[in-house]
Design an enzyme around this catalytic site. Structure first.
Site, PDB file in Angstrom:
ATOM      1  N   HIS A   1     -10.134  50.734 -15.960  1.00  0.00           N
ATOM      2  CA  HIS A   1      -9.796  51.922 -16.838  1.00  0.00           C
ATOM      3  C   HIS A   1      -8.123  52.132 -17.097  1.00  0.00           C
ATOM      4  O   HIS A   1      -7.769  52.158 -18.187  1.00  0.00           O
ATOM      5  CB  HIS A   1     -10.718  52.977 -16.448  1.00  0.00           C
ATOM      6  CG  HIS A   1     -10.772  54.111 -17.484  1.00  0.00           C
ATOM      7  ND1 HIS A   1      -9.743  55.068 -17.686  1.00  0.00           N
ATOM      8  CD2 HIS A   1     -11.620  54.457 -18.565  1.00  0.00           C
ATOM      9  CE1 HIS A   1      -9.918  56.015 -18.758  1.00  0.00           C
ATOM     10  NE2 HIS A   1     -11.201  55.525 -19.427  1.00  0.00           N
TER      11      HIS A   1
ATOM     12  N   SER B   1     -11.227  57.497 -24.612  1.00  0.00           N
ATOM     13  CA  SER B   1     -10.186  56.946 -23.637  1.00  0.00           C
ATOM     14  C   SER B   1      -9.198  55.952 -24.204  1.00  0.00           C
ATOM     15  O   SER B   1      -8.042  55.928 -23.665  1.00  0.00           O
ATOM     16  CB  SER B   1     -11.129  56.333 -22.177  1.00  0.00           C
ATOM     17  OG  SER B   1     -11.464  57.264 -21.570  1.00  0.00           O
TER      18      SER B   1
ATOM     19  N   ASP C   1      -4.863  58.681 -14.552  1.00  0.00           N
ATOM     20  CA  ASP C   1      -6.044  58.075 -14.854  1.00  0.00           C
ATOM     21  C   ASP C   1      -6.656  57.141 -13.429  1.00  0.00           C
ATOM     22  O   ASP C   1      -6.331  57.979 -12.568  1.00  0.00           O
ATOM     23  CB  ASP C   1      -5.652  56.609 -15.798  1.00  0.00           C
ATOM     24  CG  ASP C   1      -6.784  56.288 -16.500  1.00  0.00           C
ATOM     25  OD1 ASP C   1      -7.876  56.036 -16.118  1.00  0.00           O
ATOM     26  OD2 ASP C   1      -6.624  56.443 -17.898  1.00  0.00           O
TER      27      ASP C   1
END
Ligand SMILES: *[C@@H]1O[C@H](CO)[C@@H](O)[C@H](O)[C@H]1NC(C)=O
Ligand SMILES: *[C@@H]1O[C@H](CO)[C@@H](O)[C@H](O)[C@H]1NC(C)=O
Ligand SMILES: *[C@@H]1O[C@H](CO)[C@@H](O)[C@H](O)[C@H]1NC(C)=O
Ligand SMILES: *[C@@H]1O[C@H](CO)[C@@H](O)[C@H](O)[C@H]1NC(C)=O
Ligand SMILES: *[C@@H]1O[C@H](CO)[C@@H](O)[C@H](O)[C@H]1NC(C)=O
Ligand SMILES: *[C@@H]1O[C@H](CO)[C@@H](O)[C@H](O)[C@H]1NC(C)=O
Ligand SMILES: *[C@@H]1O[C@H](CO)[C@@H](O)[C@H](O)[C@H]1NC(C)=O
Ligand SMILES: *[C@@H]1O[C@H](CO)[C@@H](O)[C@H](O)[C@H]1NC(C)=O
Ligand SMILES: *[C@@H]1O[C@H](CO)[C@@H](O)[C@H](O)[C@H]1NC(C)=O
Ligand SMILES: *[C@@H]1O[C@H](CO)[C@@H](O)[C@H](O)[C@H]1NC(C)=O
Ligand SMILES: *[C@@H]1O[C@H](CO)[C@@H](O)[C@H](O)[C@H]1NC(C)=O
Length: 767
Positions: free
Chosen positions: A214, A540, A141
């Site tokens: 994220h 996601s 990620d």
């Protein structure tokens, strides 16, 4: 033409034009080079020295040398390097060279979710799996914010001895940032740097530290430690906790900021290669590359090796919905996850009139605890020439300092422009609104409520509004709903398998965030407020839920293959929402289909004990690749095997779902041959129960099967005749689908092993 030619030619122009660097860079490109290890001359001690020697033997006139990026040890036989065209030509002629692919780039695509999923501290999957203790989840990620409370390691036992990973130092990151929760952190940026990215220029960190939030969010969703009183500006307040709260995390950073987030194929392969070497049990990838034949897709190639080694690879299905054929990560050895809503929403309470004549509730995620008390509210009172809240319909003189009531939809552009203090929007679409849409104190109400407000305002003429923000509503109905952006199946390149596999929570998920990254836009200038926790949406967010739950299942069933664990998740998934209807599709507002939600929404409690599984091993996937008519070379690149056999070529993979493609016809028939494996100790008997619409005739043979005990297997066949012109035909997701279900119901037992049976038009020969 070769680099040296270009270089010398352009060197001449350099002084006057100053463009040589760009043009040389044009000819020099990054490649992924697949090699045949069996062709390695025996004088080399290992393949790395062979690759390096091969590279240095390439001609290097005028000092333009090949640049080695990565040697891959597990997921593919070969390396990545930056080469001139002429060097590539030489390399391609050398013995041992198999294939070369140019660099490609991939993109990105909780307090409440454990409870929504039925996870409880004292009974069921959490205690049985000891909360995922001893499982290691590798997250590929944007990096991680190690100081987040979600990565505290209080009371965690020592790092498992089998762990071979490390915590790399870099910008604002060193080994002190790892602990017994975050046991590894690495960063892979060579490919992005070769593509011209200057990481320090974009403010991103050249280290495993998360610039975006994220990766912090996905990691904490999969395996975050409990954090009490977590919230997004008081919304969704509660204990934030990951799906496998005692599992360990290892971050593999490959996504870097460059206006948007991108990952290079070379870096992604290196990350997955390293994750295998380090010893992860699960990989979670909330990113995707454009769907190509599998041998050109870095995640598909690397995931094949991971699967062979028993590592479960879970990927986001992509945010390309709501149209069909938008699936990413559709390789059958990957678990592909779509996104749904949960039964939680964010609200504001609106009271009209100085004495509280009318009180209603609407949706709001405005981040501030703003006191709105008896503020004048403006509405056109019915004598408007333009629809109120159309662009340029409001006169700033009329609305300054006031709330505006807009009775036909959301237009924050106009209410912002006119300088209103806030607005109440009457709309059908509040479900589509995200936290970032509430930069000013807006409330969205459903049209039914909007009409009562309108009636009141027309009667009361000159009145005021009071609003209470930061309310959280649980038990929202219906839930789950397939969110509009979730990519829909089937996969364009591999339509013979139903994808996505499963649906998991992916809308307004609360999880840890990088605290120095603005998350909540506020005011007309979009200043951003900071928060340790954020509400994010995307496949996601759905992906790490399934990664964490897979870790729990693996903790309980250590000897199960990745396919068996996925089968358990799929055959126990549900398709009925909390108002007893079929899970709906947000875009159409009507029942979705398996092309939207796969086998259904994940149900971890049931998945722990599926009764039977559809198991698969590497050879089955090879048979599928053979069935797709992949060439020997393509199969070799994916599998790294040179002497595989295509004797058993078949598109009928022993998958827990069934897909029938109609290729420019309305009718077809197909005979599936599948194998079930019992995963319970005792003997058991199952009966086939078919639920099919009139356009689908299904015959299962034998109709009942007995199993002796754990790991006993049995074969069955299922003949499906489809007539898309008849019966329950649905036009959905750009494909006409007709679908039913096959369930194996345990006789005198509780297990139900259910699979969707789907007929859809093939993506070809359409464009
Ligand atoms: C890591 O960085 C911190 C802060 O700069 C420092 O205090 C610590 O000693 C460093 N740890 C190691 C192992 O270098
Ligand atoms: C960064 O973004 C710019 C603008 O979109 C693009 O031109 C450039 O190629 C990107 N660089 C890299 C390394 O991806
Ligand atoms: C990257 O950007 C920084 C800051 O602008 C600059 O100092 C550095 O020289 C750049 N590095 C490269 C390799 O271009
Ligand atoms: C609109 O209606 C309101 C209330 O009936 C009245 O006070 C106002 O003068 C009207 N405006 C126009 C432009 O007709
Ligand atoms: C509306 O009410 C405010 C205060 O309550 C008053 O100042 C204003 O004159 C009123 N406007 C009309 C059009 O009645
Ligand atoms: C759904 O069905 C179940 C079982 O039939 C029933 O107990 C429940 O009340 C129903 N729920 C709703 C919202 O209708
Ligand atoms: C593979 O090739 C065979 C023989 O030519 C053909 O019958 C079959 O339809 C092909 N399969 C696919 C998926 O294209
Ligand atoms: C491939 O070759 C190896 C070594 O010669 C052999 O052990 C293996 O059985 C072969 N596999 C197949 C599918 O032929
Ligand atoms: C559909 O049929 C066409 C023409 O026969 C063929 O080229 C194509 O590969 C088929 N598609 C699939 C998915 O089988
Ligand atoms: C399953 O059977 C094995 C051996 O037959 C036994 O050791 C084990 O305890 C049993 N497990 C359960 C859950 O009954
Ligand atoms: C397929 O069925 C549709 C009705 O659902 C019909 O309009 C169409 O003509 C049929 N096509 C063929 C080739 O039979």
């Amino acid at each position: 033409m070769d680099c040296s030619f270009f270089f010398s030619l352009l060197y001449f122009f350099l002084l006057s034009v100053g463009m040589s660097a760009a043009l040389v860079a044009d000819d020099r490109r990054t490649y992924i080079i697949h090699m045949d290890k069996s062709a390695m001359p025996s004088l080399f001690p290992d393949h790395h020295s062979w690759y390096m020697s091969t590279l240095s033997s390439l001609s290097s006139l005028n000092g333009v040398l090949p640049t080695h990026l990565y040697t891959y040890n597990h997921v593919l036989d070969g390396f990545s390097a930056v080469l001139c065209r002429s060097q590539l030509d030489q390399l391609e002629k050398m013995s041992g060279h198999v294939a070369t692919y140019p660099e490609t780039f991939g993109k990105l695509q909780t307090t409440h979710t454990p409870k929504f999923l039925g996870l409880e501290p004292n009974v069921g999957l959490w205690p049985e799996a000891n909360f995922g203790d001893d499982m290691i989840i590798g997250v590929v990620d944007t990096g991680i914010w190690p100081e987040s409370e979600s990565f505290r390691d209080d009371e965690m036992p020592p790092v498992p001895e089998r762990w071979r990973g490390t915590c790399e130092s870099g910008v604002e990151f060193n080994s002190s940032n790892c602990n017994r929760k975050l046991i590894g952190a690495r960063s892979f940026s060579k490919g992005m740097k070769e593509a011209g990215l200057n990481i320090s220029k974009t403010d991103d960190y050249d280290s495993p530290r998360d610039y975006d939030g994220h990766g912090t969010h996905t990691s904490s969703t999969a395996a975050g430690s409990p954090v009490q009183d977590a919230s997004y500006f008081n919304y969704a307040k509660g204990t934030a906790i990951g799906m496998a709260p005692k599992a360990r995390l290892a971050m593999y950073k490959v996504l870097f900021f460059n206006y948007t987030y991108e990952a290079a194929a070379t870096d992604t392969i290196a990350a997955m290669d390293q994750a295998i070497a380090d010893g992860v049990d699960i990989m979670s990838l909330s990113l995707g590359f454009f769907e190509t034949p599998f041998e050109q897709n870095p995640i598909a190639v690397a995931a094949f090796t991971a699967m062979e080694k028993g590592i479960i690879v879970v990927c986001a299905a992509g945010n390309g919905g709501p149209h069909g054929f938008t699936i990413l990560n559709g390789a059958p050895w990957i678990t592909t996850v779509g996104a749904g809503t949960i039964d939680r929403d964010y609200a504001a309470e609106v009271t009209l009139g100085d004495i509280g004549d009318l009180t209603v509730s609407g949706k709001s995620i405005y981040p501030l605890d703003l006191l709105v008390s008896r503020v004048p509210i403006y509405f056109g009172y019915g004598n408007r020439s333009k629809e109120i809240c159309d662009d340029y319909s409001l006169d700033p003189k009329d609305v300054a300092g006031k709330y505006v009531f807009c009775d036909s939809g959301v237009n924050t552009f106009e209410t912002d422009r006119a300088g209103a203090a806030g607005a109440i929007f009457s709309t059908d679409d509040s479900i589509f609104l995200q936290p970032g849409d509430f930069n000013n104190p807006y409330v969205a109400v459903i049209p039914e409520v909007g009409n009562s407000i309108k009636d009141y305002l027309i009667k009361a003429k000159n009145t005021t509004v009071s609003i209470k923000f930061q309310l959280t509503v649980l038990g929202t109905k219906p839930a789950p709903i397939v969110v509009w952006f979730s990519s829909r199946g089937p996969d364009r390149k591999s339509p013979w398998i139903l994808k996505p596999d499963i649906l998991a929570p992916g809308v307004n998920i609360l999880a840890a965030y990088a605290p120095n990254r603005g998350i909540a836009p506020i005011g007309d200038d979009y200043d951003y407020l900071l928060s340790d926790f954020a509400l994010l949406s995307g496949t996601s967010m759905a992906c790490p839920h399934v990664a964490g739950i897979s870790a729990l299942l693996k903790a309980v069933h250590r000897d199960w293959s990745p396919a068996a664990i996925r089968s358990a998740l799929m055959t126990t998934a549900y398709v009925i929402d909390n108002v007893n209807g079929t899970i709906i599709d947000m875009t159409t507002g009507i029942a979705g289909t398996p092309l939207d939600y796969g086998s259904g929404h994940i149900d971890p409690i049931k998945a722990i004990d599926p009764g039977l599984v559809y198991d698969l091993e590497a050879q089955d996937y090879i048979n599928y690749l053979c069935g797709m008519n992949y060439t020997n070379q393509q199969i070799k690149i994916i599998t790294k095997r040179s002497n595989f056999s295509c004797d058993q070529a078949s598109l009928d993979l022993n998958y827990p779902s069934f897909m029938i493609l109609l290729n420019n016809t309305n009718t077809t028939s197909y005979i599936f041959k599948r194998v079930l494996t019992s995963v319970v100790n005792s003997s058991s008997v199952y009966r086939a129960v078919v639920n099919a619409p009139s356009g689908m005739k299904v015959v299962v043979e034998p109709p009942a099967i007995a199993f002796d005990g754990k790991y006993s297997t049995a074969k069955f066949s299922m003949t499906v005749e489809v007539d898309a012109g008849v019966g329950n035909v649905r036009i959905q997701s750009d494909s006409i689908v007709n679908y039913g279900y096959l369930s194996w119901n345990e006789v005198k037992g509780k297990h139900v092993v259910r699979s969707p049976v789907v007929a859809a038009f093939a993506p070809y020969p359409r464009a």
